[in-house]
Structure formats: structure tokens, C-alpha cells
Design an enzyme around this catalytic site. Structure first.
Site, mmCIF file in Angstrom:
data_model
loop_
_atom_site.group_PDB
_atom_site.id
_atom_site.type_symbol
_atom_site.label_atom_id
_atom_site.label_comp_id
_atom_site.label_asym_id
_atom_site.label_seq_id
_atom_site.Cartn_x
_atom_site.Cartn_y
_atom_site.Cartn_z
ATOM 1 N N ASP A 35 5.170 -38.795 -15.942
ATOM 2 C CA ASP A 35 4.345 -39.057 -16.629
ATOM 3 C C ASP A 35 4.077 -38.474 -17.762
ATOM 4 O O ASP A 35 5.217 -37.435 -18.679
ATOM 5 C CB ASP A 35 2.942 -37.932 -16.515
ATOM 6 N N ASN A 83 -2.151 -47.612 -10.429
ATOM 7 C CA ASN A 83 -2.251 -47.625 -11.667
ATOM 8 C C ASN A 83 -2.384 -49.225 -12.260
ATOM 9 O O ASN A 83 -2.797 -49.186 -13.127
ATOM 10 C CB ASN A 83 -0.982 -48.134 -12.133
#
Ligand code: IPE
Ligand code: IPE
Ligand code: MG
Length: 251
Positions: A35, A83
Site C-alpha cells: 500500500d 479496487n
């Protein structure tokens, strides 16, 4: 054998009790929530996609370092089922990058004897990517130094629901619905549980990654943004893992 059913990845065997006894402290399975690409780019005033590009360099470095450290399974979270909510331009950019890099990974996988394995649903992924995934899995099927599991279109809840459905399709009776029966039908079938779960960029959440497999994982959260996470950062995480005492509910 249908995809996702039990299969043996054929990596080097080791004795789990030996590891649990603390004599060998290299985790067998390391999973990473990669991330912070967007923030890395934003800090430089760049478009988010530049962060994703640099993030792929980090993947290559970490692959190298993980294989050198003797890790047997490395699972990297590249694109979650959630996502898809991102702006379509970013999703398209990520898919294009992924396609390019799936092809570029091959020399590295050959050099290090790393087997590639996709975690996630192929359904919904562009056809080109599906083909590249199959081809990389087939080409590297004989490599046994480490397995590189790339999670693309991966969601842990979806994985568990699919496993439950497969149990029904296989005609299992209620008493046959065991932990082993479910684990054998997850995308990670044949892979040991996660020992060390790393998340970069300082976020304190699991974001639907390997919920079942990380039941007893040690967590390691670092503020380092993914594009800056390289070999030394991985080794730091491994050192932290080596100092942990794992009890698995015992005393
Ligand atoms: C991780 O970086 C990569 C993907 C989830 C595809 P992010 O894109 O989430 O970066 P941040 O969290 O916005 O910084
Ligand atoms: C998790 O990162 C998914 C991947 C790294 C692929 P996100 O950036 O999507 O997670 P949230 O939205 O912060 O939980
Ligand atoms: Mg993020």
C-alpha cells in the site's frame, strides 16, 4: 484437477514443529499488502500511476530478497475486488501495467527458480491478463525455490464463499465440512498458512486479504510507502518476526 482444489506446490519440505520451536525463524509464508503507491507519487507532485510503476520495481526487489532469505511462499496483494471502485482511468492504468509486468517477470522467475501462482478470480479480468496469468503459471510450474502468489482481483470473502460453494458442489455432508475441506478449496489450497503479514504505508487494516489464511499470522506494519519497500526493509521485517514469540493459543 479443477483450479483451486488441493495441489502440492512441491516447494522444499521443512518440519513445522522445528520452526514453531523457534529453531528456524524464517517465516515459511510471507504476505504483503503493498500500500501507499498513490501517496508516494503525490509526495512528489506526480500522477498516481507513477507510484504504481515504481511499486513494480519494489516487487522485483522484494522477490529477489525473499527468495534469497529462504522464504517458501510470498503472497503480494496487487489488486483487490474492492479496487474496481477506483476511477476507470486508474483501473485501466493498473491493468495495463500488470500486463506489461507479467511478461517482464519471467526472466527473474527463471533466474531464481520461482513458481508463479495467481490468487483471485479470473472472472472480470481482461482476457489478455487471463492468458498471461495462465502462461506464466504454466511456464514456471516446474520451479521450486519459492512460490510467488500474486493476488489480482482477490477478495478473501469471495474466496471463502467460493470454497463453501465448491464443498456443496462436491456433495460434502455437514460432518465433512471441516477446516481442511474448506482450506482445500481456497485459492491458496496446498499453501501453508501465513506466518508474517506485512502492510506498508502505516494503515492498520487487513482490507479483505487472506482472512482465513492469516488467522495466526504475526503482523508487521511499517510507515514505509510500498515503492520504498525493498530488500533491506524486508529483512527488517524478517528480523522483527524472528523476535516474536508465537503461542498459537497455548502458553
Ligand atoms: C496500493 O497503493 C496499490 C493498489 C491498491 C493497487 P494505493 O494505490 O492504494 O496507494 P495509496 O494508498 O492511495 O497511497
Ligand atoms: C489494499 O490497499 C489492496 C491492495 C494493496 C491491492 P487499498 O489501498 O485498496 O486498501 P484500503 O482501501 O486503504 O483499505
Ligand atoms: Mg491504498
Amino acid at each position: 484437477m479443477p483450479f483451486g482444489h488441493t495441489r502440492d506446490f512441491g516447494t522444499k519440505r521443512f518440519d513445522a514443529r522445528f520452526r514453531r520451536g523457534g529453531l528456524v525463524s524464517v517465516p515459511n509464508h510471507v504476505a504483503i499488502i503493498m500500500d501507499g503507491n498513490g501517496r508516494w507519487a503525490a509526495q512528489r507532485g506526480w500522477a498516481r500511476i507513477k507510484g504504481h510503476k515504481e511499486g513494480v520495481r519494489a516487487v522485483e526487489d522484494v522477490l529477489d530478497a525473499a527468495a534469497d532469505a529462504g522464504i517458501q511462499h510470498l503472497s503480494l496483494y496487487a489488486f483487490s475486488t474492492e479496487n474496481w471502485k477506483r476511477p476507470s482511468l486508474e483501473v485501466a492504468g493498473l491493468m495495463a501495467l500488470l500486463r506489461m509486468y507479467l511478461r517482464m517477470f519471467l526472466p527473474k522467475l527463471r533466474e531464481k527458480g520461482i513458481r508463479f501462482h495467481h490468487l483471485g478470480s479470473l472472472e472480470g479480468l481482461p482476457e489478455g491478463i487471463q492468458r498471461d496469468i495462465h502462461s506464466l503459471e504454466e511456464t514456471t510450474a516446474g520451479y521450486s525455490n519459492m512460490v510467488f502468489h500474486l493476488a489480482v482481483n482477490y477478495g478473501s470473502r469471495l474466496e471463502i464463499v467460493q470454497a463453501a460453494r465448491r464443498c456443496l458442489e462436491d456433495g460434502l455432508r455437514a460432518e465433512e465440512m471441516t477446516e481442511d475441506a474448506i482450506a482445500a478449496r481456497l485459492w491458496t489450497a496446498g499453501t501453508p498458512d501465513v506466518d508474517l503479514l506485512i502492510r506498508t504505508s502505516g494503515e492498520l487494516r487487513i482490507s479483505n486479504f487472506l482472512l482465513w489464511q492469516a488467522a495466526y499470522a504475526e503482523f508487521y506494519i511499517t510507515d514505509c510507502l510500498w515503492p520504498d519497500f525493498r530488500g533491506p526493509e524486508l529483512r527488517e521485517a524478517l528480523a522483527a518476526f524472528a523476535s516474536r514469540e508465537r503461542r498459537f493459543g497455548g502458553i
